[in-house]
Design a protein around this motif. Structure first.
Motif, PDB file in Angstrom:
ATOM      1  N   VAL A 159     -65.548  65.436  30.207  1.00 49.23           N
ATOM      2  CA  VAL A 159     -66.596  65.122  29.772  1.00 49.23           C
ATOM      3  C   VAL A 159     -66.459  64.152  28.417  1.00 49.23           C
ATOM      4  O   VAL A 159     -67.187  63.147  27.888  1.00 49.23           O
ATOM      5  CB  VAL A 159     -67.564  66.373  29.499  1.00 49.23           C
ATOM      6  CG1 VAL A 159     -68.910  65.906  28.818  1.00 49.23           C
ATOM      7  CG2 VAL A 159     -67.894  66.650  30.919  1.00 49.23           C
ATOM      8  N   ARG A 208     -65.810  60.634  29.150  1.00 54.52           N
ATOM      9  CA  ARG A 208     -66.763  59.824  29.491  1.00 54.52           C
ATOM     10  C   ARG A 208     -67.727  59.692  28.283  1.00 54.52           C
ATOM     11  O   ARG A 208     -68.260  58.574  28.165  1.00 54.52           O
ATOM     12  CB  ARG A 208     -67.825  60.769  30.581  1.00 54.52           C
ATOM     13  CG  ARG A 208     -66.726  61.007  31.625  1.00 54.52           C
ATOM     14  CD  ARG A 208     -66.917  59.970  32.828  1.00 54.52           C
ATOM     15  NE  ARG A 208     -66.198  60.410  34.108  1.00 54.52           N
ATOM     16  CZ  ARG A 208     -66.910  60.206  35.133  1.00 54.52           C
ATOM     17  NH1 ARG A 208     -68.253  60.388  35.190  1.00 54.52           N
ATOM     18  NH2 ARG A 208     -66.379  60.851  36.119  1.00 54.52           N
ATOM     19  N   THR A 267     -64.320  67.329  38.420  1.00 54.61           N
ATOM     20  CA  THR A 267     -65.400  66.603  37.873  1.00 54.61           C
ATOM     21  C   THR A 267     -66.096  65.863  39.212  1.00 54.61           C
ATOM     22  O   THR A 267     -65.501  65.202  39.717  1.00 54.61           O
ATOM     23  CB  THR A 267     -65.187  65.563  36.796  1.00 54.61           C
ATOM     24  OG1 THR A 267     -64.500  66.129  35.645  1.00 54.61           O
ATOM     25  CG2 THR A 267     -66.412  64.931  36.230  1.00 54.61           C
ATOM     26  N   GLU A 268     -67.361  66.054  39.182  1.00 47.53           N
ATOM     27  CA  GLU A 268     -68.206  65.467  40.278  1.00 47.53           C
ATOM     28  C   GLU A 268     -69.738  65.199  39.965  1.00 47.53           C
ATOM     29  O   GLU A 268     -70.144  66.134  39.227  1.00 47.53           O
ATOM     30  CB  GLU A 268     -68.104  66.397  41.624  1.00 47.53           C
ATOM     31  CG  GLU A 268     -68.374  67.994  41.387  1.00 47.53           C
ATOM     32  CD  GLU A 268     -68.243  68.712  42.649  1.00 47.53           C
ATOM     33  OE1 GLU A 268     -68.461  68.382  43.799  1.00 47.53           O
ATOM     34  OE2 GLU A 268     -67.392  69.673  42.556  1.00 47.53           O
ATOM     35  N   LYS A 269     -70.284  64.603  40.600  1.00 43.93           N
ATOM     36  CA  LYS A 269     -71.691  64.397  40.479  1.00 43.93           C
ATOM     37  C   LYS A 269     -72.537  65.287  41.618  1.00 43.93           C
ATOM     38  O   LYS A 269     -72.214  65.175  42.706  1.00 43.93           O
ATOM     39  CB  LYS A 269     -72.196  62.846  40.734  1.00 43.93           C
ATOM     40  CG  LYS A 269     -71.586  62.137  39.342  1.00 43.93           C
ATOM     41  CD  LYS A 269     -72.050  60.622  39.553  1.00 43.93           C
ATOM     42  CE  LYS A 269     -71.462  60.047  38.290  1.00 43.93           C
ATOM     43  NZ  LYS A 269     -72.047  58.346  38.149  1.00 43.93           N
ATOM     44  N   ARG A 316     -79.388  63.345  39.018  1.00 45.08           N
ATOM     45  CA  ARG A 316     -78.027  63.575  39.216  1.00 45.08           C
ATOM     46  C   ARG A 316     -77.433  63.969  37.901  1.00 45.08           C
ATOM     47  O   ARG A 316     -77.498  63.713  36.911  1.00 45.08           O
ATOM     48  CB  ARG A 316     -77.490  62.188  39.477  1.00 45.08           C
ATOM     49  CG  ARG A 316     -76.035  62.162  40.042  1.00 45.08           C
ATOM     50  CD  ARG A 316     -75.755  60.635  40.666  1.00 45.08           C
ATOM     51  NE  ARG A 316     -75.843  59.767  39.473  1.00 45.08           N
ATOM     52  CZ  ARG A 316     -75.616  58.355  39.570  1.00 45.08           C
ATOM     53  NH1 ARG A 316     -75.103  58.129  40.760  1.00 45.08           N
ATOM     54  NH2 ARG A 316     -75.939  57.669  38.509  1.00 45.08           N
ATOM     55  N   TYR A 317     -76.628  65.080  38.009  1.00 43.36           N
ATOM     56  CA  TYR A 317     -75.794  65.827  36.984  1.00 43.36           C
ATOM     57  C   TYR A 317     -74.458  65.661  37.196  1.00 43.36           C
ATOM     58  O   TYR A 317     -73.776  65.740  38.349  1.00 43.36           O
ATOM     59  CB  TYR A 317     -76.357  67.156  36.841  1.00 43.36           C
ATOM     60  CG  TYR A 317     -77.390  67.580  35.726  1.00 43.36           C
ATOM     61  CD1 TYR A 317     -77.267  67.976  34.481  1.00 43.36           C
ATOM     62  CD2 TYR A 317     -78.752  67.070  36.405  1.00 43.36           C
ATOM     63  CE1 TYR A 317     -78.269  68.211  33.856  1.00 43.36           C
ATOM     64  CE2 TYR A 317     -79.897  67.540  35.732  1.00 43.36           C
ATOM     65  CZ  TYR A 317     -79.436  68.061  34.444  1.00 43.36           C
ATOM     66  OH  TYR A 317     -80.940  68.064  33.793  1.00 43.36           O
ATOM     67  N   LEU A 318     -73.600  65.365  36.022  1.00 46.28           N
ATOM     68  CA  LEU A 318     -72.416  65.483  36.148  1.00 46.28           C
ATOM     69  C   LEU A 318     -71.901  66.844  35.993  1.00 46.28           C
ATOM     70  O   LEU A 318     -72.116  67.497  34.753  1.00 46.28           O
ATOM     71  CB  LEU A 318     -71.664  64.595  34.941  1.00 46.28           C
ATOM     72  CG  LEU A 318     -70.186  64.324  34.935  1.00 46.28           C
ATOM     73  CD1 LEU A 318     -69.760  63.291  36.285  1.00 46.28           C
ATOM     74  CD2 LEU A 318     -69.648  63.634  33.628  1.00 46.28           C
ATOM     75  N   SER A 352     -68.419  69.185  35.262  1.00 41.94           N
ATOM     76  CA  SER A 352     -66.865  69.149  35.008  1.00 41.94           C
ATOM     77  C   SER A 352     -66.649  70.556  34.852  1.00 41.94           C
ATOM     78  O   SER A 352     -67.104  71.426  34.173  1.00 41.94           O
ATOM     79  CB  SER A 352     -67.078  68.533  33.807  1.00 41.94           C
ATOM     80  OG  SER A 352     -65.537  68.654  33.120  1.00 41.94           O
ATOM     81  N   TRP A 377     -72.314  70.618  32.212  1.00 40.96           N
ATOM     82  CA  TRP A 377     -73.043  70.067  32.850  1.00 40.96           C
ATOM     83  C   TRP A 377     -73.871  69.124  32.097  1.00 40.96           C
ATOM     84  O   TRP A 377     -74.435  69.551  31.024  1.00 40.96           O
ATOM     85  CB  TRP A 377     -74.248  71.201  33.690  1.00 40.96           C
ATOM     86  CG  TRP A 377     -73.694  72.062  34.679  1.00 40.96           C
ATOM     87  CD1 TRP A 377     -73.197  73.181  34.526  1.00 40.96           C
ATOM     88  CD2 TRP A 377     -73.837  71.894  35.855  1.00 40.96           C
ATOM     89  NE1 TRP A 377     -73.104  73.792  35.598  1.00 40.96           N
ATOM     90  CE2 TRP A 377     -73.232  72.961  36.776  1.00 40.96           C
ATOM     91  CE3 TRP A 377     -74.330  70.863  36.690  1.00 40.96           C
ATOM     92  CZ2 TRP A 377     -73.277  73.200  38.204  1.00 40.96           C
ATOM     93  CZ3 TRP A 377     -74.138  70.813  38.144  1.00 40.96           C
ATOM     94  CH2 TRP A 377     -73.479  71.941  38.656  1.00 40.96           C
ATOM     95  N   ARG A 437     -76.665  65.523  32.381  1.00 34.48           N
ATOM     96  CA  ARG A 437     -77.464  64.453  33.087  1.00 34.48           C
ATOM     97  C   ARG A 437     -77.073  63.249  33.171  1.00 34.48           C
ATOM     98  O   ARG A 437     -76.572  62.564  31.965  1.00 34.48           O
ATOM     99  CB  ARG A 437     -78.808  64.261  32.590  1.00 34.48           C
ATOM    100  CG  ARG A 437     -79.817  63.708  33.527  1.00 34.48           C
ATOM    101  CD  ARG A 437     -81.312  63.992  33.357  1.00 34.48           C
ATOM    102  NE  ARG A 437     -81.498  63.281  31.847  1.00 34.48           N
ATOM    103  CZ  ARG A 437     -82.928  63.222  31.737  1.00 34.48           C
ATOM    104  NH1 ARG A 437     -83.906  63.790  32.313  1.00 34.48           N
ATOM    105  NH2 ARG A 437     -83.170  62.691  30.539  1.00 34.48           N
ATOM    106  N   ALA A 438     -76.463  62.586  34.370  1.00 31.21           N
ATOM    107  CA  ALA A 438     -75.685  61.229  34.545  1.00 31.21           C
ATOM    108  C   ALA A 438     -76.506  60.282  33.563  1.00 31.21           C
ATOM    109  O   ALA A 438     -75.919  59.586  33.269  1.00 31.21           O
ATOM    110  CB  ALA A 438     -75.648  61.072  35.860  1.00 31.21           C
TER     111      ALA A 438
END
Length: 275
Positions: free
Chosen positions: A9, A12, A172-174, A185-187, A189, A203, A205-206
């Motif tokens: 995270v 990112r 890590t995934e969406k 859609r949340y990321l 990790s 968590w 929010r993308a």
């Protein structure tokens, strides 16, 4: 606060020049997000209701959260004491059950609480045991023993062996999370720490990952616990050899329910009230 953010995270955020605003997953805004995340999860409910039908008196729901187990128990006609450290979480219970006399919300720490009663059923759902380290789990076991009526059951859930292995992998995934205006859609990790014995989860929010943005990141640090390890712990804490049974999960997650009773009730004063 940097130790609350996973490396994935953090990378990112750096890539877009954004900054993390860590929030406890179980408090304030985190509690609302957590309810969105797990509110529709029906795992454990059938098994808990089945246990409740075999016991009498009020039920103690530890780490009750937003009431995923408390609410169906109350609606089935049972009185429940919902105990949680987060007043924000318990406020969600009250929102669903306003003025409901069959539920009593208690803001307290499951590691150290004192209620003027004992219970024939104490439950700890949603694998909440993983919130506690070894010392804290020992304190929880002692608190549960103090509040169990003779022959009473302590029931809790854990990830099964296959699910446990998955919890020991950094990833890590969406993921789409339900919301009032539709799914968002949340990321997600997960970072494994302490030689595989703990995991840090984030968590966010993308759509919040924008240049220069301040991004709310919901965080929690959890233990990764094996069933054999927990069975040894509860035996050392004065509980009987547990019964372990699978939990039917609509989402297909591998979960097991562990039920046990205290070996002896001699540590409980004879004049203590039994609920």
């Amino acid at each position: 606060m940097a130790d609350l953010i996973t490396e994935a995270v953090a990378a990112r955020l750096r890539a877009v020049g954004a900054h993390a605003v860590p929030e406890d997953l179980y408090a304030a805004a985190g509690s609302t997000f957590y309810e969105r995340l797990v509110g529709s999860d029906r795992a454990e409910i059938r098994e808990v209701l089945a246990l409740a039908r075999k016991t009498e008196g009020p039920i103690l729901d530890l780490a009750a959260g937003s009431g995923r187990l408390t609410i169906p128990l109350v609606r089935s006609g049972r009185r429940v004491i919902a105990l949680d450290l987060s007043a924000d979480m318990l406020a969600l219970v009250r929102h669903v059950l306003p003025g409901e006399s069959a539920v009593e919300c208690v803001v307290a720490d499951m590691r150290d609480f004192t209620l003027a009663r004992r219970f024939r059923l104490v439950i700890l759902g949603a694998t909440s045991l993983t919130l506690l380290n070894g010392e804290d789990r020992a304190a929880l076991y002692a608190a549960v023993r103090r509040h169990l009526a003779p022959g009473g059951l302590f029931a809790f859930t854990l990830a099964g062996a296959i699910a446990e292995a998955e919890l020991r992998v950094t990833r890590t995934e969406k993921i789409w999370v339900p919301g009032p205006d539709g799914a968002e859609r949340y990321l997600f990790s997960q970072q494994i720490e302490d030689d595989g014995s703990a995991r840090l989860v984030n968590w966010l929010r993308a759509d919040d990952l924008v240049p220069g943005g301040r991004v709310t990141v919901f965080t929690s640090r959890l233990q990764v616990l094996g069933l054999d390890e927990i069975c040894r712990e509860i035996a050392d804490a004065g509980f009987e050899e547990p019964n372990v049974s699978p939990v039917r999960s609509p989402q297909g997650a591998e979960i097991v329910m562990v039920t046990t009773s205290a070996v002896s009730s001699t540590t409980i004063a004879a004049d203590d009230a039994v609920a």
